[in-house]
Design a protein around this motif. Structure first.
Motif, PDB file in Angstrom:
ATOM      1  N   TRP A   1       0.863  -1.181   0.000  1.00 28.64           N
ATOM      2  CA  TRP A   1       0.000   0.000   0.000  1.00 28.64           C
ATOM      3  C   TRP A   1       0.894   1.224   0.000  1.00 28.64           C
ATOM      4  CZ3 TRP A   1      -5.047  -0.032  -0.894  1.00 28.64           C
ATOM      5  CH2 TRP A   1      -5.747  -1.218  -0.719  1.00 28.64           C
ATOM      6  N   GLN A   2       0.638   2.126  -0.941  1.00 30.61           N
ATOM      7  CA  GLN A   2       1.442   3.345  -1.061  1.00 30.61           C
ATOM      8  C   GLN A   2       0.597   4.547  -0.677  1.00 30.61           C
ATOM      9  OE1 GLN A   2       2.544   3.224  -5.185  1.00 30.61           O
ATOM     10  NE2 GLN A   2       4.130   1.696  -4.855  1.00 30.61           N
ATOM     11  N   LYS A   3       1.202   5.429   0.110  1.00 35.98           N
ATOM     12  CA  LYS A   3       0.510   6.666   0.462  1.00 35.98           C
ATOM     13  C   LYS A   3       0.412   7.533  -0.780  1.00 35.98           C
ATOM     14  CE  LYS A   3       2.002   6.606   5.200  1.00 35.98           C
ATOM     15  NZ  LYS A   3       1.293   7.138   6.309  1.00 35.98           N
ATOM     16  N   THR A   4      -0.632   8.328  -0.841  1.00 40.69           N
ATOM     17  CA  THR A   4      -0.800   9.294  -1.930  1.00 40.69           C
ATOM     18  C   THR A   4      -0.573  10.684  -1.335  1.00 40.69           C
ATOM     19  OG1 THR A   4      -3.143   9.692  -1.526  1.00 40.69           O
ATOM     20  CG2 THR A   4      -2.583   7.788  -2.930  1.00 40.69           C
ATOM     21  N   PRO A   5      -0.551  11.717  -2.154  1.00 42.32           N
ATOM     22  CA  PRO A   5      -0.440  13.079  -1.605  1.00 42.32           C
ATOM     23  C   PRO A   5      -1.701  13.517  -0.843  1.00 42.32           C
ATOM     24  CG  PRO A   5       0.086  13.041  -3.971  1.00 42.32           C
ATOM     25  CD  PRO A   5      -0.456  11.696  -3.612  1.00 42.32           C
ATOM     26  N   PHE A   6      -2.721  12.663  -0.822  1.00 43.93           N
ATOM     27  CA  PHE A   6      -4.001  13.010  -0.218  1.00 43.93           C
ATOM     28  C   PHE A   6      -4.157  12.247   1.097  1.00 43.93           C
ATOM     29  CE2 PHE A   6      -4.203  12.486  -4.867  1.00 43.93           C
ATOM     30  CZ  PHE A   6      -4.039  13.821  -5.199  1.00 43.93           C
ATOM     31  N   PRO A   7      -4.151  12.947   2.230  1.00 48.01           N
ATOM     32  CA  PRO A   7      -4.190  12.283   3.536  1.00 48.01           C
ATOM     33  C   PRO A   7      -5.334  11.278   3.651  1.00 48.01           C
ATOM     34  CG  PRO A   7      -3.854  14.654   3.801  1.00 48.01           C
ATOM     35  CD  PRO A   7      -4.152  14.412   2.343  1.00 48.01           C
ATOM     36  N   GLY A   8      -4.989  10.085   4.151  1.00 47.92           N
ATOM     37  CA  GLY A   8      -5.989   9.050   4.375  1.00 47.92           C
ATOM     38  C   GLY A   8      -6.300   8.198   3.165  1.00 47.92           C
ATOM     39  N   ILE A   9      -5.613   8.439   2.039  1.00 46.14           N
ATOM     40  CA  ILE A   9      -5.872   7.657   0.824  1.00 46.14           C
ATOM     41  C   ILE A   9      -4.599   6.929   0.408  1.00 46.14           C
ATOM     42  CG2 ILE A   9      -6.516   7.742  -1.614  1.00 46.14           C
ATOM     43  CD1 ILE A   9      -8.424   9.967  -0.924  1.00 46.14           C
ATOM     44  N   GLU A  10      -4.740   5.601   0.261  1.00 52.06           N
ATOM     45  CA  GLU A  10      -3.621   4.760  -0.150  1.00 52.06           C
ATOM     46  C   GLU A  10      -4.016   3.967  -1.391  1.00 52.06           C
ATOM     47  OE1 GLU A  10      -1.444   3.520   3.928  1.00 52.06           O
ATOM     48  OE2 GLU A  10      -3.413   2.593   3.584  1.00 52.06           O
ATOM     49  N   ILE A  11      -3.016   3.631  -2.193  1.00 51.89           N
ATOM     50  CA  ILE A  11      -3.217   2.880  -3.433  1.00 51.89           C
ATOM     51  C   ILE A  11      -2.313   1.649  -3.410  1.00 51.89           C
ATOM     52  CG2 ILE A  11      -2.815   2.917  -5.936  1.00 51.89           C
ATOM     53  CD1 ILE A  11      -5.128   4.610  -5.352  1.00 51.89           C
ATOM     54  N   ARG A  12      -2.847   0.551  -3.880  1.00 49.17           N
ATOM     55  CA  ARG A  12      -2.050  -0.660  -4.090  1.00 49.17           C
ATOM     56  C   ARG A  12      -2.182  -1.023  -5.557  1.00 49.17           C
ATOM     57  NH1 ARG A  12      -3.525  -6.494  -1.798  1.00 49.17           N
ATOM     58  NH2 ARG A  12      -2.016  -7.637  -3.021  1.00 49.17           N
ATOM     59  N   ARG A  13      -1.147  -0.741  -6.330  1.00 51.64           N
ATOM     60  CA  ARG A  13      -1.181  -1.014  -7.767  1.00 51.64           C
ATOM     61  C   ARG A  13      -1.106  -2.514  -8.008  1.00 51.64           C
ATOM     62  NH1 ARG A  13      -1.539   3.812  -9.257  1.00 51.64           N
ATOM     63  NH2 ARG A  13      -0.011   5.461  -9.314  1.00 51.64           N
ATOM     64  N   LEU A  14      -2.017  -2.998  -8.850  1.00 48.32           N
ATOM     65  CA  LEU A  14      -2.043  -4.410  -9.198  1.00 48.32           C
ATOM     66  C   LEU A  14      -1.439  -4.665 -10.569  1.00 48.32           C
ATOM     67  CD1 LEU A  14      -5.672  -5.172  -7.950  1.00 48.32           C
ATOM     68  CD2 LEU A  14      -3.514  -5.561  -6.737  1.00 48.32           C
ATOM     69  N   PHE A  15      -1.674  -3.724 -11.512  1.00 50.03           N
ATOM     70  CA  PHE A  15      -1.181  -3.918 -12.875  1.00 50.03           C
ATOM     71  C   PHE A  15      -1.174  -2.588 -13.616  1.00 50.03           C
ATOM     72  CE2 PHE A  15      -1.904  -4.850 -17.411  1.00 50.03           C
ATOM     73  CZ  PHE A  15      -0.776  -5.632 -17.654  1.00 50.03           C
TER      74      PHE A  15
END
Length: 155
Positions: A56-70
């Motif tokens: 899970w990677q943090k984004t520049p937006f507090p409280g929002i994370e992304i996990r890239r699948l493809f």
């Protein structure tokens, strides 16, 4: 293009001409070797991502994370999991390509509608989305494009 009628008209005319130029070109069949290589480069590989894999990677937006699948490098299509904490806000944005959203758990609240667990939405490229928040937190599968643009925040 949204503000310039002349620019919009000229762009439309250029698109029509380029389409006609493609039809005017002689048909050419690539060599078997070139065809095989082109198809190899254009065909995305098979990918398997296990539940315990990925970060899970943090984004520049507090409280929002992304996990890239493809990521499909040819089309720019990105498949990700999005995790948003209660009250987190993702800013307004423009879709660079078709966007698919499936809410796995929780809610996503837009200016004019809300998606809840099990809801699915698709939006065409070049359309805009309002900012998004969540009342309960959210886990969603998002298929989007690397050409997406986040709008600057309004004061």
């Amino acid at each position: 293009l949204l503000e310039c009628t002349v620019c919009r008209s000229e762009t439309k005319a250029f698109r029509e001409v380029t389409g006609e130029l493609a039809l005017a070109a002689p048909v050419a069949e690539p060599s078997p070797r070139l065809r095989t290589e082109l198809l190899r480069r254009l065909t995305p590989p098979s990918v398997l991502v296990r539940a315990e894999e990925g970060v899970w990677q943090k984004t520049p937006f507090p409280g929002i994370e992304i996990r890239r699948l493809f990521i499909d490098r040819v089309t720019g299509t990105v498949t990700s999991l999005l995790r948003a904490a209660v009250g987190a806000v993702y800013p307004a944005h423009r879709h660079g390509g078709v966007e698919h959203v499936y809410v796995i758990d929780g809610d996503l609240i837009f200016n004019d509608h809300t998606l809840e667990t099990g809801d699915y939405e698709v939006n065409p490229g070049s359309t805009d989305h309002s900012s998004i928040t969540t009342k309960t937190g959210c886990l969603a599968l998002i298929i989007h494009n690397t050409a997406d643009k986040v709008f600057p925040e309004q004061p």
